[in-house]
Design a protein around this motif. Structure first.
Motif, short mmCIF file in Angstrom:
data_model
loop_
_atom_site.label_atom_id
_atom_site.label_comp_id
_atom_site.label_asym_id
_atom_site.label_seq_id
_atom_site.Cartn_x
_atom_site.Cartn_y
_atom_site.Cartn_z
N HIS A 55 -14.84 -20.12 -3.38
CA HIS A 55 -14.70 -19.17 -2.36
C HIS A 55 -12.89 -19.02 -2.61
O HIS A 55 -12.97 -17.63 -2.69
CB HIS A 55 -15.16 -19.19 -1.06
N GLN A 56 -12.16 -19.72 -3.14
CA GLN A 56 -11.23 -19.53 -2.96
C GLN A 56 -11.35 -19.18 -3.85
O GLN A 56 -10.42 -18.34 -4.30
CB GLN A 56 -10.68 -20.85 -2.91
N LEU A 57 -11.51 -19.53 -5.40
CA LEU A 57 -11.67 -18.31 -6.71
C LEU A 57 -11.72 -17.49 -6.92
O LEU A 57 -11.25 -16.42 -7.25
CB LEU A 57 -12.30 -19.13 -8.44
N ASP A 58 -13.04 -17.25 -6.21
CA ASP A 58 -13.10 -15.46 -5.31
C ASP A 58 -12.26 -14.95 -5.25
O ASP A 58 -12.03 -13.30 -5.55
CB ASP A 58 -14.27 -15.58 -4.73
N TRP A 59 -11.64 -15.36 -3.73
CA TRP A 59 -10.25 -14.65 -3.45
C TRP A 59 -9.13 -14.92 -4.41
O TRP A 59 -8.49 -13.80 -4.28
CB TRP A 59 -9.88 -15.34 -2.18
N ALA A 60 -8.98 -15.96 -4.80
CA ALA A 60 -7.76 -16.04 -5.34
C ALA A 60 -7.48 -14.99 -6.79
O ALA A 60 -6.94 -13.97 -6.82
CB ALA A 60 -7.17 -17.34 -6.81
N ILE A 61 -8.98 -14.81 -6.95
CA ILE A 61 -9.46 -13.14 -8.19
C ILE A 61 -8.73 -11.84 -7.72
O ILE A 61 -8.08 -10.89 -7.83
CB ILE A 61 -10.64 -13.95 -8.98
N ARG A 62 -9.54 -11.83 -6.51
CA ARG A 62 -9.13 -10.73 -5.93
C ARG A 62 -8.30 -10.28 -5.19
O ARG A 62 -7.31 -9.01 -5.56
CB ARG A 62 -10.09 -10.78 -4.30
N LEU A 63 -8.11 -10.92 -4.95
CA LEU A 63 -5.83 -11.17 -4.20
C LEU A 63 -5.69 -10.79 -5.64
O LEU A 63 -4.59 -9.94 -5.87
CB LEU A 63 -5.40 -12.29 -3.58
N LEU A 64 -5.99 -11.53 -6.73
CA LEU A 64 -4.86 -10.73 -7.91
C LEU A 64 -4.69 -9.61 -8.22
O LEU A 64 -4.18 -8.80 -9.18
CB LEU A 64 -4.71 -12.37 -8.96
N ILE A 65 -6.05 -9.66 -9.26
CA ILE A 65 -7.03 -8.06 -9.47
C ILE A 65 -6.90 -6.92 -7.59
O ILE A 65 -6.12 -5.66 -8.53
CB ILE A 65 -8.40 -8.68 -9.75
#
Length: 142
Positions: free
Chosen positions: A13-23
């Motif tokens: 989940h942390q990786l998913d949100w890190a990707i969303r925040l970046l992209i």
């Protein structure tokens, strides 16, 4: 309401949100800290075969640098600087290529998740396509 959550599920989940925040939002700082937390959880589960450990080993051996220097002054410098502050030892301001740092820590986290259970979080494929598109854009602009 309580939930049973595994460390690996939390890291995904942390990786998913890190990707969303970046992209989606273009904010690399929280992407770095979230992906860094995920990378650390997954890295501890993997031990010596984690992406971070493999990079530390390779760079240490090929460039005759100490393990601490490679890990703390290079690979994790931005992540750790963003997460911790000892005013007597660290400056209040620092210069980083935040986009590059976010990409690297997300990539290491994704690599660790793949090694751990052969999966990617739901946003993983989109991140990979985004990176490929960035590469194609940079190559076509030269």
């Amino acid at each position: 309401m309580t939930h049973i959550v595994s460390k690996i599920e939390a890291a995904s989940h942390q990786l998913d949100w890190a990707i969303r925040l970046l992209i989606d939002y273009g904010v690399p700082i929280p992407a770095i800290t979230l992906a860094g937390a995920a990378e650390e959880i997954l890295g501890k589960a993997l031990g010596d075969i984690s992406a971070h450990e493999r990079l530390v080993q390779t760079i240490t051996e090929s460039h005759d640098l100490g393990r601490e220097v490679v890990s703390q002054q290079h690979l994790n410098k931005a992540r750790n600087w963003l997460k911790h502050w000892t005013p007597s030892k660290e400056p209040e301001y620092e210069t980083f290529d935040l986009l590059n740092e976010a990409i690297q820590v997300i990539a290491r986290g994704l690599s660790n998740l793949l090694k751990y259970n052969q999966s990617l979080p739901s946003e993983g494929p989109r991140f990979i396509r985004w990176i490929e598109n960035m590469k194609d854009y940079k190559e076509s602009s030269h």
